[in-house]
Design an enzyme around this catalytic site. Sequence first.
Site, PDB file in Angstrom:
ATOM      1  N   GLY A  32     -11.218 -26.983  19.353  1.00 55.25           N
ATOM      2  CA  GLY A  32     -10.885 -28.487  20.604  1.00 55.25           C
ATOM      3  C   GLY A  32      -9.060 -29.403  20.055  1.00 55.25           C
ATOM      4  N   GLY A  75      -7.858 -33.772  18.762  1.00 57.46           N
ATOM      5  CA  GLY A  75      -7.461 -32.884  18.223  1.00 57.46           C
ATOM      6  C   GLY A  75      -6.488 -32.745  17.996  1.00 57.46           C
ATOM      7  CE1 TYR A 115     -20.127 -36.440  21.175  1.00 55.12           C
ATOM      8  CE2 TYR A 115     -21.413 -38.402  20.532  1.00 55.12           C
ATOM      9  CZ  TYR A 115     -20.331 -37.878  20.502  1.00 55.12           C
ATOM     10  OH  TYR A 115     -18.906 -37.849  20.012  1.00 55.12           O
TER      11      TYR A 115
END
Length: 275
Positions: A12, A18, A167
């Site tokens: 990512g 990232g 999540y």
Amino acid sequence: MKMDGKTVLITGSTDGVGRYVATQLAVAGAKVLIHGRDSARAKTLSDEIKRAGGAEPVFYQADLSSLAETRKLADAVLADRRRLDVFISNAGIGSQNGGPGRQTSADGHELRFAVNYLAGFLLAHLLLPLLKASAPSRIVNVASLGQHPIDFDDVMITKGYSGGRAYAQSKLSQIMFTIDLADELRGSGVTVNSLHPATYMNTTMVRAGGITPMSTVEQGGDAILHLVSGDDVASKSGLFFNGMNEAKANPQAYDAAARKRLRALSLELTGLPAA
Ligand SMILES: NC(=O)c1ccc[n+]([C@@H]2O[C@H](COP(=O)([O-])OP(=O)(O)OC[C@H]3O[C@@H](n4cnc5c(N)ncnc54)[C@H](OP(=O)(O)O)[C@@H]3O)[C@@H](O)[C@H]2O)c1
């Protein structure tokens, strides 16, 4: 740990925090293996890294919502690389990417559990031989302060679904996995830690959730870089950090029986042999 000459895989890295971490590591002299789904975004990052003075990164394309593609990513890294000093499991989707409804992965698993947790679980296991051969080496799992306990009767959240719960369940799963893997890796020279990088950084997933950003990617990125290369954490393993500081996770993370159930389920879902 000096990053010059080190090889780092960060999933990512075509967006968000990232992307920042990949750039910083490349500028510090690391060979950076970037990953994402989109080759155009990877090209933009590669150009950015070269302009900043880093060596050209190597791009690996894989959709982590498919376990088969996740395996191919690991196979490609293992085929290409003779060493891997750091694996940063960072790819993720937020609570609202793709809308508020429940979504599933290519393998039929709840999507956040699959992408944010299961893919990293599988990658870490498949990359372990190379990480061990490159020891001292590190695994960094980018989790979150958003954590929801797993209901083992409905891990795929078929009832009472919300993106926030999905999540947060996936993020706690990463933390539970970190604690277990650290136990398994004791004495191997490979450490593994997890962290909440920063709260509501200005990234795609935060914007997709309609949330007003509160932190910069630099703040969260520097917390990730601390676990990647900080000398003060060289011998620490199995811990959860909130930014730069060690912190406590949701109590379920410290429930050995719950971790054992998660581990058994994860081995089964990913098709890895039970230890
Ligand atoms: N933002 C925050 O405030 C915050 C707070 C706590 C924790 N975190 C964690 O930090 C990590 C990075 O988040 P971010 O805020 O930087 O998010 P982001 O900007 O939305 O970036 C997410 C990255 O994950 C990749 N990704 C998403 N779904 C994927 C899939 N199915 N297969 C492969 N790659 C996929 C994206 O690739 P594409 O470029 O292909 O989309 C992108 O590179 C996540 O694990 C997140 O949970 C973030």
